[in-house]
Design an enzyme around this catalytic site. Structure first.
Site, PDB file in Angstrom:
ATOM      1  N   HIS A 111       0.854  -1.187   0.000  1.00 52.13           N
ATOM      2  CA  HIS A 111       0.000   0.000   0.000  1.00 52.13           C
ATOM      3  C   HIS A 111       0.890   1.236   0.000  1.00 52.13           C
ATOM      4  O   HIS A 111       1.668   1.452   0.930  1.00 52.13           O
ATOM      5  CB  HIS A 111      -0.900  -0.015   1.231  1.00 52.13           C
ATOM      6  CG  HIS A 111      -1.703   1.233   1.385  1.00 52.13           C
ATOM      7  ND1 HIS A 111      -2.705   1.571   0.503  1.00 52.13           N
ATOM      8  CD2 HIS A 111      -1.653   2.228   2.301  1.00 52.13           C
ATOM      9  CE1 HIS A 111      -3.244   2.716   0.881  1.00 52.13           C
ATOM     10  NE2 HIS A 111      -2.619   3.136   1.970  1.00 52.13           N
ATOM     11  N   ASP A 148       0.728   5.206  -0.096  1.00 57.72           N
ATOM     12  CA  ASP A 148      -0.065   6.429  -0.047  1.00 57.72           C
ATOM     13  C   ASP A 148       0.464   7.400  -1.090  1.00 57.72           C
ATOM     14  O   ASP A 148       1.655   7.753  -1.083  1.00 57.72           O
ATOM     15  CB  ASP A 148       0.021   7.061   1.347  1.00 57.72           C
ATOM     16  CG  ASP A 148      -0.774   6.279   2.374  1.00 57.72           C
ATOM     17  OD1 ASP A 148      -1.943   5.989   2.104  1.00 57.72           O
ATOM     18  OD2 ASP A 148      -0.223   5.965   3.440  1.00 57.72           O
ATOM     19  N   ASP A 153      -7.425   1.310   2.830  1.00 56.93           N
ATOM     20  CA  ASP A 153      -7.091   2.307   3.857  1.00 56.93           C
ATOM     21  C   ASP A 153      -8.007   3.518   3.858  1.00 56.93           C
ATOM     22  O   ASP A 153      -7.733   4.506   4.522  1.00 56.93           O
ATOM     23  CB  ASP A 153      -5.633   2.752   3.653  1.00 56.93           C
ATOM     24  CG  ASP A 153      -5.076   3.531   4.831  1.00 56.93           C
ATOM     25  OD1 ASP A 153      -5.535   3.307   5.961  1.00 56.93           O
ATOM     26  OD2 ASP A 153      -4.186   4.371   4.619  1.00 56.93           O
ATOM     27  N   HIS A 204      -6.810   9.552  -0.301  1.00 60.16           N
ATOM     28  CA  HIS A 204      -7.377   9.520   1.045  1.00 60.16           C
ATOM     29  C   HIS A 204      -6.498  10.115   2.147  1.00 60.16           C
ATOM     30  O   HIS A 204      -6.855  10.011   3.330  1.00 60.16           O
ATOM     31  CB  HIS A 204      -7.819   8.093   1.413  1.00 60.16           C
ATOM     32  CG  HIS A 204      -6.683   7.109   1.535  1.00 60.16           C
ATOM     33  ND1 HIS A 204      -6.479   6.120   0.603  1.00 60.16           N
ATOM     34  CD2 HIS A 204      -5.729   6.943   2.460  1.00 60.16           C
ATOM     35  CE1 HIS A 204      -5.434   5.394   0.967  1.00 60.16           C
ATOM     36  NE2 HIS A 204      -4.962   5.879   2.100  1.00 60.16           N
TER      37      HIS A 204
END
Length: 1013
Positions: free
Chosen positions: A262, A264, A374, A578
């Site tokens: 993951h 970001d 997430d 996000h």
């Protein structure tokens, strides 16, 4: 038998840490190291390779915050190592606890070919297995000295989050730069013992299997000569072979592992660093895929693929090769893993349009799953958007972070506002960074809430957040856990394979209706108000630019800006990631976002102006441009024409007791001497809006210091202390005309100042509220309260393509947990026959509470409070400091349709231009319940017109679309503008199209043009 369990477990821990691990590299020689510090921002690889390097040594400090240092490392493999496995061990000063959150490097060959990355949990580069001896080695490390923002003392304010304030002090010290012999047998013994020890710790003490493992561990440790670990590792492993080959029981839980990292797209690092993080991670994963034939890796976010395609084409070539082999899996089908609460209807749709189209065009792959591990909760409108994009599954993990109520399912069907159901999975491993630790695998099996009716769950495996991905150690553990007694089984497979199995075994999965609310991170609905305003404004300008460009293309043969709109959409979608739109990134990210939004607005304004000029021509006639989906001022939706003033004129005068009274024949508004709205009397319905003794538009200030996650969280105890801002520096009546009257109110508090304009316009059943705040508070929360004389057990909040209801009471802990929630353009409350809407142009967070008045009429006061500003200090210590502007409107007597209409009016204000001619609408709908959200030309540049609409009131609607041209054909499509049988039947006659919509149904219509343009 005596219980010596604790003795053996402690022995295993110490021997593993102090003797076996250090034996992994039994021989080593130092590498020669030189460094060059890149000035300013990172430059091209060729520059780093060609630069003049200065010798440095292990122990030297390096790396100013956010800097780039190119290390050149050279050496020669000793000839006596011939036939052995050799690796470079490159430790830049890593803290192994923080993969993805500190320094990292991409390793290149001298010709610039990327090899792999090094990070805190992946510090090796393989030289050969075996080597010949005498090989000369040379690598170039593009090392990023990203500072640690989320340190061992988290959430402390730091200037490190922006290059402009971070300083230049070195952040790291070189720790190790060696060539070393890699002992494969010791490495395998480490994995054996870790799996055995971790599994053993998860089994019940009275389990025979636990004792089998314990005795095997003791025998293996007896076989290890602590002075010759390398020479006795094979003997130790032989003692474990039997217990590590015992198969799992028939009822064992089944875990589908998928490699994951993951990343970001921005968070505690800026966007430009994410570009490099993606290149580093994908280099590692393609290298690992080449070494590990059973391994499968999945990566979401089309934007990240696009970055490496643009910036590191040589890395992208390896990714494409692995994708073609089916082992590097593009997942999710979205442009980024966006927030889903705040993006508007079209923006949420375009996340899937641009994401899925990229994967289709680049790889020939169509995703059927949405992948949002997430994201901070999920809006109730999302299921039908997923389905309309051609997908059918959803994965997320974040709901496991909820603090009050445990979600009752891990696998279920999620039903959205229109009745669409999406098969959904929450991995019970409760992390999207699974390490294949025994504790995680056992937790997944114990935690799985659907036992007895389902057996499969998914484990996204690899270091994430800041990237890094899966390691060879995780793959080794998964290999041992594939079929092991006492453990769930583990198998690497793509997400689609997991979902197909899970759905097939659980056809009657339970249903969850409505939003998936995260009982955490509620402050993200308010933090970084400037970013949220930039997003909302960009969404509305994109609507206008598409509408007027399409209208001009069809009616005036004006060139349609395909490339510009595509690029701008992708920019806006990126900033809905996000941790950007929610306001939880470092200062650098939000500073850049402000500049980006300003540039986007300027470019879109130019596109709108050019299209309108092509449509109206040169002239002096005053015209009103109505971009909203409803007629107003006599100008049809999507049309340009002369506006008409309607209704009684406005009047204003002094109010008894101080202040002023404004009236327009529809409303009578009382504003007292404090500048507070003490009355909004609906003259049509003959009733008061403001609760007795209450004051609307009351600014309230709370302390705001959550227990953790400052920019993310608002904790319920903030409500315990409140200061009503009732003192006014000035309350004055502005200029009064037949068209409008306004009262201007100025207040100061703390170090801040607020100026508000309360305006009543002619012919409007609403009070407009403009607020400008020069905000300089710290750890405070500013709200505006509207106590309403209205009894409502629930209220409506707008979400994508519709609205849904939340209760106003707190009967259960689930309701009490929603003390701060999201709405788009409006919230609406009503009693039978009469309601009130509160609309906004840039805010999302709000709360609704109710009390029963103890004296007087014992009626119910329902209070709506909109959240305006916060002032957290982590990760951006200057969050929201400065000037902010908000617009709201209080709409008494509003039905849900009025709330929809007024929300669009406030967000799409009329434009005033001069031109030669009025412009008819390109497309109109004859039913106000039908809202057209997009009018554009088809993305394939065919010249076809795309119209997207939905039923907005929550009921069934029969609507007729009328076009400003006669189409050659009309079909319903999915969001990607491909024909589908899923839409309503269209009855077409000439330039009219009649259809029936179910509540909140989304419909996309593709209209073929006869002129072929």
């Amino acid at each position: 038998m005596h219980d010596d369990r604790a003795l053996t477990e402690a022995r295993l821990k110490r021997v593993l840490e102090e003797r076996i691990r250090p034996a992994l590299y039994p021989e080593a020689v130092p590498l020669e190291v030189a460094a060059w510090v890149a000035p300013g921002e990172p430059g091209p690889v060729a520059e780093g390779l060609a630069a003049t390097h200065t010798p440095v040594a292990v122990g030297d400090a390096w790396g100013a915050p956010w800097g780039t240092t190119w290390f050149k490392v050279c050496g020669e493999v000793p000839r006596e190592w011939a036939g052995r496995t050799v690796e470079a061990v490159l430790d830049l000063g890593f803290d192994e606890r923080m993969p993805g959150f500190q320094c990292e490097a991409l390793v290149h060959l001298p010709d610039g070919t990327p090899v792999k990355a090094v990070n805190p949990r992946n510090q090796w580069v393989r030289v050969g297995a075996p080597v010949r001896g005498g090989e000369r080695v040379e690598w170039h490390l593009e090392a990023a000295s990203n500072p640690v923002i989320l340190d061992v003392h988290p959430f402390r304010p730091t200037p490190l989050g922006d290059r402009e304030t971070a300083g230049s002090a070195p952040q790291y010290r070189l720790a190790r730069m060696d060539l070393a012999v890699f002992d494969t047998e010791v490495w395998e013994l480490i994995q054996d013992l870790e799996v055995l020890g971790e599994l053993m710790a998860e089994l019940a003490v009275d389990s025979p299997r636990r004792w089998e493992l314990l005795r095997a561990a003791g025998r293996a440790l007896d076989a290890v000569d602590l002075q010759d670990v390398n020479g006795t590792a094979t003997a130790a492993r032989s003692e474990l072979r039997e217990v590590l080959s015992a198969p799992a029981g028939a009822s064992a839980h089944r875990i589908s592992a998928v490699g994951h990292a993951h990343i970001d797209s921005a968070w505690l690092w800026p966007l430009r660093e994410t570009v490099r993080k993606v290149a580093r991670t994908t280099s590692n994963m393609t290298a690992l895929l080449a070494d590990e034939p059973e391994f499968v890796f999945a990566m979401s976010q089309a934007q990240q693929y696009a970055w490496i395609k643009e910036h590191r084409p040589e890395v992208y070539a390896e990714v494409k090769k692995a994708v073609a082999e089916g082992r590097f899996v593009p997942a999710g089908g979205m442009w980024v893993e966006s927030d889903t609460n705040m993006p508007g209807s079209e923006a949420m749709a375009r996340q899937f349009v641009h994401g899925k189209r990229f994967f289709l065009e680049e790889f020939g792959i169509e995703n059927e799953e949405a992948w949002l591990p997430d994201t901070f909760g999920f809006a109730a409108g999302l299921p039908q958007i997923i389905k309309a994009a051609g997908s059918k599954w959803l994965l997320t993990q974040k709901i496991s972070w909820s603090r009050i109520n445990a979600f009752p399912h891990h696998t279920f069907r999620w039903e959205g506002i229109d009745g669409t159901r999406i098969f959904t999975h929450f991995p019970p491993v409760d992390t999207y960074n699974c390490q294949m630790a025994g504790s995680e695998i056992a937790h997944a099996a114990r935690n799985f809430k659907d036992k007895g009716v389902a057996r499969h769950s998914l484990a996204p495996t690899g270091w994430g957040d800041g990237g890094g991905g899966t390691t060879r150690e995780m793959i080794a553990k998964a290999r041992r856990l594939r079929d092991l007694d006492g453990s769930p089984t583990v198998e690497w497979e793509p997400p689609a394979d997991f979902f197909a199995k899970a759905e097939a075994e659980y056809p009657q999965a339970p249903v969850w209706v409505g939003e998936l609310y995260l009982e955490l991170h509620r402050g993200t609905l308010t933090s970084q108000a400037g970013t949220k305003r930039g997003n909302r404004r960009s969404e509305q300008l994109l609507r206008e630019a598409e509408l007027w460009s399409a209208t001009a293309a069809v009616l005036a043969h004006h060139p349609y800006p395909y490339e510009e709109l595509d690029r701008i959409w992708k920019t806006v979608l990126l900033h809905q990631f996000h941790d950007i739109l929610p306001g939880s990134s470092i200062a650098w990210v939000h500073r850049e976002a402000a500049r980006t939004y300003a540039a986007v607005a300027a470019e879109l304004e130019d596109l709108v102006a050019a299209a309108l000029a092509a449509l109206t021509g040169r002239g002096g006639t005053e015209l009103t441009v109505n971009s909203a989906p409803h007629t107003r001022g006599g100008v049809a939706a999507g049309a340009v024409g002369p506006a008409v003033s309607e209704g009684p004129e406005v009047s204003a005068g002094p109010r008894d007791g101080g202040g002023f009274t404004l009236t327009n024949g529809l409303l009578r508004v009382g504003i007292d001497g404090r500048g507070l709205v003490v009355s909004v009397y609906d003259l049509v319905a003959d009733r008061e809006t403001v609760a007795p003794g209450g004051a609307a538009n009351l600014l309230q200030l709370h302390p705001d210091f959550p227990n953790m996650w400052d920019a993310w969280d608002v904790d319920a105890f903030y409500r315990n202390v409140v200061t009503d801002l009732t003192d006014a520096d000035q309350v004055v009546l502005g200029e009064v005309s037949r068209e409008a009257a306004a009262v201007r109110v100025t207040r100061t508090f703390g170090a801040s100042r607020v100026v508000q304009s309360l305006t009543l316009a002619r012919g409007q059943r609403r009070l407009d509220l403009g607020t400008e705040v020069d905000w300089h508070e710290t750890e405070k929360f500013l709200k505006a309260a509207f106590p309403l004389d209205l009894h409502a057990e629930r209220y409506a909040a707008e979400t994508q393509f519709g609205h849904f209801h939340r209760p106003t009471h707190t009967n259960t802990s689930w309701e009490a947990a929603k003390f701060e929630a999201c709405a788009h353009r409006f919230v609406h409350l009503e009693e039978p026959g009469w309601g009130v809407a509160l609309v906004n142009d840039a805010t999302y967070g709000h709360d609704v509470t109710r009390t029963v008045r103890e004296d007087g009429d014992r009626g119910t006061t329902t209070t709506v409070r909109v959240s305006l500003l916060r002032a957290p200090r982590f990760p951006d210590p200057e969050t929201d400091q400065g000037v902010h502007r908000f617009r709201h409107a209080l709409v008494p007597g509003a039905a849900i349709g009025d709330a929809v209409r007024e929300g669009h009016r406030l967000n799409l204000p009329e434009r005033r231009i001069t031109g030669a001619t009025a412009v008819p609408p390109l497309v109109t709908a004859d039913n106000d319940a039908t809202v057209i959200t997009a009018v554009k030309l088809a993305d394939d540049a065919s010249g076809d017109v795309i119209v997207r609409l939905h039923e907005a009131h929550g009921g069934r609607a029969v609507t007729t679309l009328t076009t400003g041209f006669e189409p050659a054909g009309a079909v319903t499509t999915d969001l990607l503008e491909r024909p589908t049988d899923d839409g309503p039947a269209i009855e077409r006659q000439g330039n009219t199209l009649r259809m029936r919509l179910r509540p909140f149904q989304i419909v996309t219509v593709r209209l073929t043009r006869t002129d072929g343009r």
